[in-house]
Design a protein around this motif. Structure first.
Motif, PDB file in Angstrom:
ATOM      1  N   VAL A   1       0.847  -1.199   0.000  1.00 35.75           N
ATOM      2  CA  VAL A   1       0.000   0.000   0.000  1.00 35.75           C
ATOM      3  C   VAL A   1       0.882   1.248   0.000  1.00 35.75           C
ATOM      4  O   VAL A   1       1.805   1.381   0.823  1.00 35.75           O
ATOM      5  CB  VAL A   1      -0.931   0.014   1.225  1.00 35.75           C
ATOM      6  N   ASP A   2       0.576   2.161  -0.927  1.00 31.40           N
ATOM      7  CA  ASP A   2       1.298   3.438  -0.976  1.00 31.40           C
ATOM      8  C   ASP A   2       0.408   4.467  -1.664  1.00 31.40           C
ATOM      9  O   ASP A   2       0.052   4.311  -2.830  1.00 31.40           O
ATOM     10  CB  ASP A   2       2.627   3.274  -1.735  1.00 31.40           C
ATOM     11  N   LYS A   3       0.012   5.481  -0.903  1.00 30.11           N
ATOM     12  CA  LYS A   3      -0.889   6.543  -1.370  1.00 30.11           C
ATOM     13  C   LYS A   3      -2.172   5.954  -1.985  1.00 30.11           C
ATOM     14  O   LYS A   3      -2.447   6.133  -3.182  1.00 30.11           O
ATOM     15  CB  LYS A   3      -0.176   7.462  -2.370  1.00 30.11           C
ATOM     16  N   PRO A   4      -2.950   5.244  -1.194  1.00 32.93           N
ATOM     17  CA  PRO A   4      -4.176   4.618  -1.714  1.00 32.93           C
ATOM     18  C   PRO A   4      -5.246   5.646  -2.020  1.00 32.93           C
ATOM     19  O   PRO A   4      -5.239   6.772  -1.491  1.00 32.93           O
ATOM     20  CB  PRO A   4      -4.604   3.699  -0.565  1.00 32.93           C
ATOM     21  N   ILE A   5      -6.190   5.249  -2.894  1.00 33.00           N
ATOM     22  CA  ILE A   5      -7.340   6.096  -3.211  1.00 33.00           C
ATOM     23  C   ILE A   5      -8.614   5.244  -3.109  1.00 33.00           C
ATOM     24  O   ILE A   5      -8.567   4.012  -3.182  1.00 33.00           O
ATOM     25  CB  ILE A   5      -7.237   6.710  -4.624  1.00 33.00           C
ATOM     26  N   VAL A   6      -9.764   5.924  -2.950  1.00 33.63           N
ATOM     27  CA  VAL A   6     -11.037   5.226  -2.829  1.00 33.63           C
ATOM     28  C   VAL A   6     -12.114   6.032  -3.562  1.00 33.63           C
ATOM     29  O   VAL A   6     -12.077   7.261  -3.594  1.00 33.63           O
ATOM     30  CB  VAL A   6     -11.434   5.022  -1.345  1.00 33.63           C
ATOM     31  N   THR A   7     -13.046   5.320  -4.168  1.00 36.33           N
ATOM     32  CA  THR A   7     -14.151   5.983  -4.881  1.00 36.33           C
ATOM     33  C   THR A   7     -15.321   6.237  -3.935  1.00 36.33           C
ATOM     34  O   THR A   7     -15.310   5.840  -2.760  1.00 36.33           O
ATOM     35  CB  THR A   7     -14.655   5.104  -6.043  1.00 36.33           C
ATOM     36  N   ASN A   8     -16.341   6.878  -4.472  1.00 37.50           N
ATOM     37  CA  ASN A   8     -17.588   7.057  -3.736  1.00 37.50           C
ATOM     38  C   ASN A   8     -18.372   5.744  -3.724  1.00 37.50           C
ATOM     39  O   ASN A   8     -18.070   4.803  -4.466  1.00 37.50           O
ATOM     40  CB  ASN A   8     -18.442   8.144  -4.386  1.00 37.50           C
ATOM     41  N   TRP A   9     -19.428   5.714  -2.897  1.00 36.34           N
ATOM     42  CA  TRP A   9     -20.365   4.586  -2.925  1.00 36.34           C
ATOM     43  C   TRP A   9     -21.214   4.654  -4.180  1.00 36.34           C
ATOM     44  O   TRP A   9     -21.542   5.735  -4.654  1.00 36.34           O
ATOM     45  CB  TRP A   9     -21.304   4.614  -1.721  1.00 36.34           C
TER      46      TRP A   9
END
Length: 227
Positions: A207-215
């Motif tokens: 893991v390095d600088k993770p991103i996540v979307t909206n629901w």
């Protein structure tokens, strides 16, 4: 003749006096309780409530709020208490807390490799995802917090029964060998949620600088892309 009249008058006066004295004696004699109501105080001294006989005043039974011998009191809210004791929150229209949901995380290889979060309401619960983006992090450090990328999104999303919501995670957005490996991801519906969920990952990614979307309710809308 006059002496006879005088003697007769004297006798009449004495007789009248005797009658008067007798009447006075009768009037001042002992009273009959049955005739003048003297028994009334005895009838008024009934046993009060709590005298050990278990009898309450007659008015309490008609009030509808009397307490039974067990101490319980009937009320119109007993049905609500029954629902809360079983955990049934169906139809409450509440916001989804993390502990209202079950989460799974799967690895998706196509069209771009990423991890897919699936959120589903627990049995008997209906709630709404009012906050559009989940709070996702790896470990306790600030560098493990996933940044939102604003992709996808429906606000709010109702979760109940078999309905689900999705969010996508890209755990490494940098080039090279940098990063740390993690076996679990921490998920919450809001950043302030005091009881986040720790979900096991299908592997141990770097893991390095993770991103996540909206629901979103559509899987193809939660493929995380670096913008």
């Amino acid at each position: 003749m006059r002496s006879r009249l005088a003697a007769r008058s004297t006798r009449l006066v004495l007789a009248a006096a005797a009658v008067t004295a007798l009447a006075a004696t009768t009037a001042c004699g002992p009273e009959d309780p049955a005739e003048n109501g003297a028994a009334a105080p005895t009838a008024a001294s009934s046993s009060p409530a709590g005298d050990g006989k278990g009898e309450a005043p007659a008015g309490d039974s008609a009030s509808g709020g009397s307490t039974s011998a067990s101490g319980s009191k009937s009320s119109g809210g007993s049905g609500d208490q029954g629902e809360s004791s079983t955990g049934d929150k169906s139809g409450y229209g509440q916001s989804c807390g993390t502990n209202d949901l079950d989460f799974t995380v799967t690895w998706e290889a196509q069209p771009i490799s990423h991890y897919l979060i699936t959120a589903k309401a627990k049995s008997g619960i209906t709630c709404y995802l009012d906050v559009n983006t989940p709070s996702v992090s790896f470990g306790s450090g600030a560098d493990g917090v996933a940044s939102p990328v604003g992709q996808g999104g429906e606000d709010p999303i109702k979760l109940s029964g078999s309905s689900v919501a999705y969010a996508g995670i890209n755990v490494k957005t940098t080039e090279g060998e940098g990063g740390k490996q993690f076996e679990h991801v921490i998920i919450a519906t809001t950043e302030e949620d005091p009881d986040p969920a720790q979900v096991e990952l299908p592997d141990a990614p770097t893991v390095d600088k993770p991103i996540v979307t909206n629901w979103s309710t559509k899987r193809d809308e939660v493929i995380p892309r670096v913008i």
